[in-house]
Scaffold this motif. Structure first.
Motif, PDB file in Angstrom:
ATOM      1  N   GLU A  66      -9.726   3.451   3.790  1.00 10.59           N
ATOM      2  CA  GLU A  66      -9.865   2.307   3.315  1.00 10.59           C
ATOM      3  C   GLU A  66      -8.426   1.427   3.238  1.00 10.59           C
ATOM      4  OE1 GLU A  66     -12.435   1.245   1.761  1.00 10.59           O
ATOM      5  OE2 GLU A  66     -13.626   2.970   2.011  1.00 10.59           O
ATOM      6  N   THR A  67      -7.209   2.177   3.342  1.00  9.76           N
ATOM      7  CA  THR A  67      -6.067   1.288   3.713  1.00  9.76           C
ATOM      8  C   THR A  67      -6.161   1.116   4.988  1.00  9.76           C
ATOM      9  OG1 THR A  67      -4.851   2.684   2.116  1.00  9.76           O
ATOM     10  CG2 THR A  67      -3.741   1.780   3.742  1.00  9.76           C
ATOM     11  N   SER A  68      -6.607   1.694   5.914  1.00  9.13           N
ATOM     12  CA  SER A  68      -6.689   1.324   7.360  1.00  9.13           C
ATOM     13  C   SER A  68      -7.606   0.272   7.622  1.00  9.13           C
ATOM     14  CB  SER A  68      -7.183   2.706   8.330  1.00  9.13           C
ATOM     15  OG  SER A  68      -6.227   3.761   8.106  1.00  9.13           O
ATOM     16  N   LYS A  69      -8.630   0.165   6.967  1.00  5.06           N
ATOM     17  CA  LYS A  69      -9.442  -0.888   7.203  1.00  5.06           C
ATOM     18  C   LYS A  69      -9.056  -2.146   6.558  1.00  5.06           C
ATOM     19  CE  LYS A  69     -14.099   1.286   6.707  1.00  5.06           C
ATOM     20  NZ  LYS A  69     -15.313   1.483   5.567  1.00  5.06           N
ATOM     21  N   TYR A  70      -8.286  -2.163   5.804  1.00  4.12           N
ATOM     22  CA  TYR A  70      -7.750  -3.349   5.025  1.00  4.12           C
ATOM     23  C   TYR A  70      -6.562  -3.858   5.868  1.00  4.12           C
ATOM     24  CZ  TYR A  70      -5.263  -6.448   1.752  1.00  4.12           C
ATOM     25  OH  TYR A  70      -4.499  -7.348   1.069  1.00  4.12           O
ATOM     26  N   LYS A 129       1.044  -1.079   0.089  1.00  2.00           N
ATOM     27  CA  LYS A 129       0.078  -0.010  -0.035  1.00  2.00           C
ATOM     28  C   LYS A 129       0.982   1.219   0.067  1.00  2.00           C
ATOM     29  CE  LYS A 129      -4.200  -2.025   0.313  1.00  2.00           C
ATOM     30  NZ  LYS A 129      -5.006  -1.840  -0.790  1.00  2.00           N
ATOM     31  N   ARG A 130       0.508   2.254  -0.761  1.00  2.00           N
ATOM     32  CA  ARG A 130       1.185   3.558  -0.688  1.00  2.00           C
ATOM     33  C   ARG A 130       0.801   4.456   0.403  1.00  2.00           C
ATOM     34  NH1 ARG A 130      -1.207   7.557  -5.135  1.00  2.00           N
ATOM     35  NH2 ARG A 130      -3.224   7.795  -4.526  1.00  2.00           N
ATOM     36  N   GLU A 172      -6.510  -7.341   8.120  1.00  2.00           N
ATOM     37  CA  GLU A 172      -5.444  -8.331   7.825  1.00  2.00           C
ATOM     38  C   GLU A 172      -4.617  -8.627   9.108  1.00  2.00           C
ATOM     39  OE1 GLU A 172      -4.785 -10.237   5.019  1.00  2.00           O
ATOM     40  OE2 GLU A 172      -6.891  -9.348   4.463  1.00  2.00           O
ATOM     41  N   GLU A 173      -4.345  -7.692  10.101  1.00  2.00           N
ATOM     42  CA  GLU A 173      -3.640  -7.697  11.048  1.00  2.00           C
ATOM     43  C   GLU A 173      -4.061  -8.447  11.948  1.00  2.00           C
ATOM     44  OE1 GLU A 173      -0.191  -6.913  11.937  1.00  2.00           O
ATOM     45  OE2 GLU A 173      -0.272  -7.063   9.765  1.00  2.00           O
ATOM     46  N   ILE A 200      -3.475   0.431  16.137  1.00  2.00           N
ATOM     47  CA  ILE A 200      -4.306   1.789  15.953  1.00  2.00           C
ATOM     48  C   ILE A 200      -4.351   2.229  14.551  1.00  2.00           C
ATOM     49  CG2 ILE A 200      -4.713   4.201  16.819  1.00  2.00           C
ATOM     50  CD1 ILE A 200      -3.491   3.301  19.588  1.00  2.00           C
ATOM     51  N   PRO A 201      -5.198   2.455  13.821  1.00  2.00           N
ATOM     52  CA  PRO A 201      -5.331   3.092  12.563  1.00  2.00           C
ATOM     53  C   PRO A 201      -4.796   4.442  12.174  1.00  2.00           C
ATOM     54  CG  PRO A 201      -7.634   2.672  13.268  1.00  2.00           C
ATOM     55  CD  PRO A 201      -6.763   2.246  14.272  1.00  2.00           C
TER      56      PRO A 201
END
Length: 755
Positions: free
Chosen positions: A167-171, A156-157, A175-176, A185-186
């Motif tokens: 969206e990146t934080s959710k993904y 991810k960039r 996964e984590e 923490i996002p």
């Protein structure tokens, strides 16, 4: 002789100081966290001046905590005494704004092109009311720190938009969690109930502007609403309410990699696990980062020589060369746009981030009580983000914090401004069009009291008065308010001075004053107008004090108030001048009350005088009414003034237009109909007054006095015809004597019969 010459040279060399070095006294607060930097900055400058043989030295002084409650109280005490002790103050941007009037305008001493070297948003933040009150020595900026390992792990960039960050934080979170990492923490946000919370809100809203060149969004706009919605969406979809409410101190406990993204002040190396980039925005390429700065400002009360020297020092310390050597080396953001153009510099620091940073200062220079503003800014935003208020309500409350309401043609909040403009426009057209009746044969007898030039003067006076009311539209300022008073006063004079002129000319008894006034019409009228212009011009020199009123529904509005004692005296003179004229008109109206030639005109003028008195009282009362709504304030003021102007017009001019509709063609301008009624009333008054005269024995002894003469003027029915008065008076008195004798005989007869 040789000895005297030698002694003179020694004396001259001893007492004359060639090339004395200028010492600039600068001051800092001893407990400021930036003191080490300030000291190194001053030392570096002194080394530069010494190396280049510049006779200029900065002496840095430190104020201890025990001497004053804080640096603000120290600055206030020095400026109150207009002290010259310190020439340069190193202080925060907030203190610069508070004491802005005591700092010299740097524009006087810096080159005209200097502003082009400084970032426009930062330069704008250093201005107050068009004056450059200081320049930053240090500037802290915020950035988005990203967990490099986790972004690389999931390919991810660094997010460029807030939606991408979510969206990146959710993904990555999902996964984590599959790997039992539930402590990640996002994003920290820092939407806490402290000043940092205001900073986070401010830069977040700024990142939702339309494009990179757009200004800070209107707080009632869709941009602001979308920004608030995104904050709440981040909070809810990433379950971050508790995290958002925490302060920036949370970061220090999460630098081990247990936070995915966080917002923090920029440091060149904060943690090797994180990279720093500009904050995301609503669209890619548009960002926003709040700044914190410490400024250098020049004492307004220092000697001119010291000011010039201090300005040279400030100019050099913000120059490209100096900034590269001393600011960038300390990983601070340089305000000089050219400081990041050198390749060797960019090998040491993150030039792409620093050059693309889009700063937004907090509104210190616009808000007088920033602490109160900041607290309410957070409160209203959080009522939506953490509470149950709608986003529209929150947005409007934020907007009302800074917005000043006023009458305008915009009908979004109220249509009052447009309505009044239509009323004034139609009224002006009607008044102007009514001048055509001066030329119709049917109406000419009813407009014979004034000559046409005087009628035009009166008509223009009414139109000017109506025009003056429009100056209350739009933002309040001293210039508009003074012009409004000037126009209203001048328009009023154009109405009453022709009246005074005509009444003096029509005085019942021939006299030198009336003859002179009649022969010098324009000189007489012009002298009164010029005196009014002079008084109003003097009044315009004195500034109004603009007061902000916190109205209902958090809608603020401004009013002008003359609190200067000299201004109040001049205003009293302006009003008193007109009051004396009105009294003069009242006296002349009494004297000319029964003149047949002008009896109807006199009664109209009398009605207008009553309206003027009521209007003046009404206008005076308006000043003492407390308003908590800007619409009510303007509606009441505009209505009272309009009614006063228009009713005045009706009695002066309007009635005359309709008179022919109620009179026959044969009764041209005689004494039938309404005029006959006035004549009957006048005769009744004559009888009544003379009846009272017979009851007062001392009146006959004072018949030759001023009071008796005034009464004789009052009952005179034509200009300069004294005989008719004496004849009428003697006839009335004879009739009254007969009535009295008759009554006495009846009384005597009645008493005799009783006996």
């Amino acid at each position: 002789m040789w000895l005297l010459h030698t002694l003179f040279i020694i004396f001259f060399l001893y007492f004359v100081d060639f090339g004395k070095a200028i010492v600039i006294n600068a001051v800092i607060y001893a407990y400021d966290s930036n003191n080490g930097y300030f000291t190194s900055l001053v030392n570096a400058y002194n080394e530069y001046t010494k190396k280049n043989n510049i006779d200029l030295t900065i002496n840095l002084n430190s104020i201890l905590e025990g001497e004053y409650d804080d640096f603000s109280s120290f600055m206030g005490a020095n400026f109150a005494k207009k002290s010259k002790k310190y020439d340069i103050f190193f202080n925060s941007a907030r203190l610069s704004s508070i004491y802005a009037s005591h700092f010299e305008d740097l524009k006087k001493y810096l080159s005209s092109d200097y502003s082009k070297l400084i970032h426009p948003e930062i330069y704008k933040a250093c201005e107050q009311e068009g004056r450059l009150i200081g320049l930053p020595t240090t500037t802290l900026i915020t950035g988005l720190y990203s967990n490099i390992n986790l972004l690389n792990k999931y390919n991810k960039r660094v997010p460029k938009t807030w939606k991408e960050l979510m969206e990146t934080s959710k993904y990555i979170l999902a996964e984590e969690r599959k790997l039992n990492n539930t402590n990640l923490i996002p994003y920290n946000g820092i939407f806490c109930d402290e000043e940092d919370g205001t900073s986070s809100l401010y830069e977040f809203i700024y990142s939702f502007r339309d494009n990179i060149n757009s200004p800070f969004p209107d707080l009632k706009s869709k941009n602001t609403i979308d920004a608030l919605k995104m904050i709440k969406q981040l909070k809810e979809e990433l379950n971050l309410e508790d995290v958002f409410k925490q302060s920036k101190k949370l970061v220090y406990t999460k630098l081990d990699g247990s936070i995915l993204f966080f917002k923090f002040w920029y440091f060149n190396v904060l943690s090797p696990l994180y990279s720093v980039d500009i904050m995301p925005g609503h669209t890619e390429g548009v960002s926003g980062g709040v700044i914190g700065s410490n400024n250098m400002g020049i004492n307004k009360y220092s000697d001119e020589e010291k000011k010039i020297a201090a300005a040279k020092a400030i100019e050099y310390m913000t120059s490209e060369t100096f900034q590269r050597k001393y600011v960038i080396d300390d990983a601070l953001f340089s305000v000089n746009l050219n400081a990041y153009d050198e390749k060797s510099i960019c090998e040491q620091i993150n030039c792409p981030f620093l050059k693309s940073f889009q700063p937004i200062p907090r509104p210190y220079n616009r808000i007088k009580d920033y602490e109160d503003y900041s607290e309410k800014f957070r409160k209203y935003a959080y009522e939506y983000i953490y509470g149950n208020k709608t986003v529209e309500e929150a947005s409007l409350n934020l907007y009302n914090l800074e917005h000043i309401y006023y009458l305008s043609l915009d009908t979004e909040d109220t249509s009052a401004g447009l309505v009044f403009l239509i009323i004034y426009s139609i009224s002006s057209i009607v008044i102007l069009a009514s001048s055509s009746f001066l030329y119709t044969k049917k109406h000419q007898p009813h407009f014979s009291f004034f000559t046409k030039d005087l009628w035009y003067m009166i008509i223009v006076g009414f139109i000017i008065q109506l025009a003056s009311r429009v100056l209350e539209f739009g933002p309040v300022n001293n210039y508009k308010w003074h012009i409004k008073i000037f126009l209203y006063s001048f328009g009023y004079m154009l109405i009453i001075i022709p009246t005074l002129y005509k009444l003096i000319c029509n005085f019942p008894e021939e006299n030198k004053i009336s003859n002179w006034v009649q022969s010098h019409k324009y000189l007489f009228i012009g002298s009164f107008l010029m005196l009014d212009v002079l008084l109003c011009s003097l009044f315009m020199i004195i500034p109004y004090e603009i007061t902000i009123i916190n109205g209902s529904d958090r809608k603020k509005f401004e009013v002008c108030d003359m609190k200067n004692s000299i201004g109040q005296v001049i205003m009293i003179l302006i009003v008193a001048f007109k009051g004396i004229i009105i009294l003069g008109i009242g006296y002349l109206v009494f004297c000319e009350w029964n003149l047949k030639e002008t009896i109807l005109d006199i009664h109209y003028i009398t009605s207008a005088l009553y309206i003027n008195c009521i209007g003046i009282i009404g206008i005076a009362v308006l000043k003492y009414i407390n308003y908590n709504d800007y619409v009510a304030y303007h509606t009441i003021h505009q209505t009272v003034f309009f009614v006063f102007i228009f009713v005045n017009y009706i009695f002066y001019y309007g009635f005359r237009i309709f008179l022919p509709l109620f009179r026959s063609d044969e009764a041209n301008y005689g004494f039938t109909g309404p005029l006959h009624m006035f004549q009957i009333k006048s005769n009744n008054k004559i009888i009544s007054v003379n009846s009272n005269q017979t009851k007062k024995s001392n009146l006959s002894n004072a018949s030759s006095g001023k009071y008796s003469k005034l009464i004789s003027y009052h009952f005179q029915t034509s200009i300069g015809k004294k005989d008719s008065i004496n004849s009428n008076s003697s006839t009335i008195l004879n009739n009254q004597n007969s009535i009295i004798k008759s009554n006495q005989i009846k009384t005597f007869t009645s008493s005799t019969n009783t006996n």
